[in-house]
Motif scaffolding. Structure first.
Motif, PDB file in Angstrom:
ATOM      1  N   GLY A 186       2.119 -14.045   4.918  1.00  0.00           N
ATOM      2  CA  GLY A 186       2.307 -15.313   5.613  1.00  0.00           C
ATOM      3  C   GLY A 186       2.644 -16.490   4.727  1.00  0.00           C
ATOM      4  N   ASP A 187       2.120 -16.523   3.502  1.00  0.00           N
ATOM      5  CA  ASP A 187       2.420 -17.677   2.641  1.00  0.00           C
ATOM      6  C   ASP A 187       3.538 -17.401   1.634  1.00  0.00           C
ATOM      7  N   GLY A 188       4.119 -16.217   1.682  1.00  0.00           N
ATOM      8  CA  GLY A 188       5.279 -15.915   0.839  1.00  0.00           C
ATOM      9  C   GLY A 188       4.968 -15.686  -0.629  1.00  0.00           C
ATOM     10  N   THR A 189       3.733 -15.323  -0.947  1.00  0.00           N
ATOM     11  CA  THR A 189       3.379 -15.050  -2.343  1.00  0.00           C
ATOM     12  C   THR A 189       3.164 -13.567  -2.614  1.00  0.00           C
ATOM     13  N   GLU A 190       3.321 -12.745  -1.587  1.00  0.00           N
ATOM     14  CA  GLU A 190       3.145 -11.307  -1.755  1.00  0.00           C
ATOM     15  C   GLU A 190       4.278 -10.586  -1.038  1.00  0.00           C
ATOM     16  N   LEU A 191       4.915  -9.687  -1.756  1.00  0.00           N
ATOM     17  CA  LEU A 191       6.027  -8.900  -1.236  1.00  0.00           C
ATOM     18  C   LEU A 191       5.619  -7.439  -1.224  1.00  0.00           C
ATOM     19  N   ARG A 192       5.793  -6.792  -0.080  1.00  0.00           N
ATOM     20  CA  ARG A 192       5.494  -5.360   0.051  1.00  0.00           C
ATOM     21  C   ARG A 192       6.808  -4.618   0.235  1.00  0.00           C
ATOM     22  N   LEU A 193       7.008  -3.612  -0.599  1.00  0.00           N
ATOM     23  CA  LEU A 193       8.229  -2.818  -0.566  1.00  0.00           C
ATOM     24  C   LEU A 193       7.868  -1.353  -0.340  1.00  0.00           C
ATOM     25  N   ILE A 241       1.730 -12.171 -12.683  1.00  0.00           N
ATOM     26  CA  ILE A 241       2.315 -11.368 -11.607  1.00  0.00           C
ATOM     27  C   ILE A 241       1.506 -10.077 -11.536  1.00  0.00           C
ATOM     28  N   PHE A 242       1.124  -9.696 -10.340  1.00  0.00           N
ATOM     29  CA  PHE A 242       0.349  -8.478 -10.113  1.00  0.00           C
ATOM     30  C   PHE A 242       1.209  -7.512  -9.306  1.00  0.00           C
ATOM     31  N   VAL A 243       1.216  -6.253  -9.706  1.00  0.00           N
ATOM     32  CA  VAL A 243       1.931  -5.233  -8.946  1.00  0.00           C
ATOM     33  C   VAL A 243       0.970  -4.078  -8.699  1.00  0.00           C
ATOM     34  N   HIS A 244       0.685  -3.828  -7.429  1.00  0.00           N
ATOM     35  CA  HIS A 244      -0.053  -2.632  -7.025  1.00  0.00           C
ATOM     36  C   HIS A 244       1.010  -1.637  -6.573  1.00  0.00           C
ATOM     37  N   PHE A 245       0.866  -0.389  -6.962  1.00  0.00           N
ATOM     38  CA  PHE A 245       1.881   0.582  -6.568  1.00  0.00           C
ATOM     39  C   PHE A 245       1.279   1.962  -6.404  1.00  0.00           C
ATOM     40  N   PRO A 303       0.920   6.413 -12.397  1.00  0.00           N
ATOM     41  CA  PRO A 303       0.521   6.774 -11.041  1.00  0.00           C
ATOM     42  C   PRO A 303       0.471   8.278 -10.822  1.00  0.00           C
ATOM     43  N   SER A 304      -0.420   8.693  -9.964  1.00  0.00           N
ATOM     44  CA  SER A 304      -0.458  10.078  -9.509  1.00  0.00           C
ATOM     45  C   SER A 304      -0.420  10.039  -7.987  1.00  0.00           C
ATOM     46  N   ALA A 305      -0.262  11.178  -7.373  1.00  0.00           N
ATOM     47  CA  ALA A 305      -0.066  11.240  -5.926  1.00  0.00           C
ATOM     48  C   ALA A 305      -1.184  10.531  -5.167  1.00  0.00           C
ATOM     49  N   HIS A 306      -0.794   9.630  -4.279  1.00  0.00           N
ATOM     50  CA  HIS A 306      -1.683   8.945  -3.353  1.00  0.00           C
ATOM     51  C   HIS A 306      -2.760   8.082  -4.009  1.00  0.00           C
ATOM     52  N   ARG A 307      -2.581   7.708  -5.239  1.00  0.00           N
ATOM     53  CA  ARG A 307      -3.514   6.791  -5.896  1.00  0.00           C
ATOM     54  C   ARG A 307      -2.816   5.474  -6.148  1.00  0.00           C
ATOM     55  N   TRP A 308      -3.530   4.408  -5.919  1.00  0.00           N
ATOM     56  CA  TRP A 308      -2.987   3.084  -6.190  1.00  0.00           C
ATOM     57  C   TRP A 308      -3.281   2.712  -7.625  1.00  0.00           C
ATOM     58  N   GLN A 309      -2.274   2.164  -8.266  1.00  0.00           N
ATOM     59  CA  GLN A 309      -2.374   1.699  -9.648  1.00  0.00           C
ATOM     60  C   GLN A 309      -2.045   0.208  -9.661  1.00  0.00           C
ATOM     61  N   TRP A 319       5.221  -0.601  -3.364  1.00  0.00           N
ATOM     62  CA  TRP A 319       5.024  -1.602  -4.412  1.00  0.00           C
ATOM     63  C   TRP A 319       4.625  -2.902  -3.727  1.00  0.00           C
ATOM     64  N   ILE A 320       3.525  -3.493  -4.157  1.00  0.00           N
ATOM     65  CA  ILE A 320       3.070  -4.780  -3.635  1.00  0.00           C
ATOM     66  C   ILE A 320       3.074  -5.754  -4.808  1.00  0.00           C
ATOM     67  N   ILE A 321       3.944  -6.746  -4.740  1.00  0.00           N
ATOM     68  CA  ILE A 321       4.159  -7.681  -5.838  1.00  0.00           C
ATOM     69  C   ILE A 321       3.617  -9.045  -5.417  1.00  0.00           C
ATOM     70  N   SER A 322       2.692  -9.585  -6.211  1.00  0.00           N
ATOM     71  CA  SER A 322       2.085 -10.884  -5.907  1.00  0.00           C
ATOM     72  C   SER A 322       2.323 -11.836  -7.067  1.00  0.00           C
ATOM     73  N   ASP A 323       2.591 -13.091  -6.731  1.00  0.00           N
ATOM     74  CA  ASP A 323       2.698 -14.121  -7.762  1.00  0.00           C
ATOM     75  C   ASP A 323       1.726 -15.250  -7.432  1.00  0.00           C
ATOM     76  N   GLN A 324       1.626 -16.212  -8.324  1.00  0.00           N
ATOM     77  CA  GLN A 324       0.701 -17.329  -8.151  1.00  0.00           C
ATOM     78  C   GLN A 324       1.439 -18.622  -7.830  1.00  0.00           C
TER      79      GLN A 324
END
Length: 152
Positions: free
Chosen positions: A129-136, A67-71, A8-14, A80-85
């Motif tokens: 809403g469906d509990g498959t994505e967590l935002r931290l 599992i997908f993590v956008h950060f 990651p670099s400043a202000h970029r989503w990875q 950090w946005i963590i998604s599962d299936q």
């Protein structure tokens, strides 16, 4: 298999994605690459807990589920946005409050220590809403900010 973009670099989503596993060291190293050393231990614990929950409880350790993590990490904040299936879940409201010492969650409790840990480490914890994505979210203090607070 781990799929990853550049560090990651400043202000970029990875994004990092990986099959459900509990072998998380290389993933955590990637997610924390730009975090100040003083913040790293707590954030490693919190992210490990979130990823274990996604793999174990969300995806039921199914290696065919991902599992997908956008950060995004900047000097002052980490997202950090963590998604599962998995099927999702509804987090109990009491996880947001510290439990009384006699009521610390045990292994059989639906609202376990992991959710409590997340709320202690991160400044914001939010499930979709469906509990498959967590935002931290975590505000990251610079060394100068910490020294100024120490002097006051």
């Amino acid at each position: 298999m781990i799929a990853s973009s550049l560090p990651p670099s400043a202000h970029r989503w990875q994004q990092v994605s990986f099959a459900s596993t509990l072998y998380l060291c290389p993933i955590l190293d990637c997610l924390l690459a730009d975090i100040p050393v003083a913040e790293e231990a707590a954030l490693r614990l919190g992210l490990q807990e979130a990823l274990v929950n996604a793999a174990k409880h969300g995806n039921k350790l199914d290696p065919y589920k991902t599992i997908f993590v956008h950060f995004s990490i900047s000097r002052s904040q980490g997202w950090w946005i963590i998604s599962d299936q998995g099927a999702g879940f509804t987090p109990p409201d009491q996880c947001k409050m510290p439990p009384p010492p006699q009521n610390i969650p045990d292994a059989g409790c639906e609202c376990g220590r992991g959710l409590y840990i997340l709320h202690q480490i991160f400044d914001q914890v939010y499930w979709n809403g469906d509990g498959t994505e967590l935002r931290l979210f975590k505000a990251i203090k610079s060394e100068a900010d910490k020294q100024l607070a120490w002097q006051n």
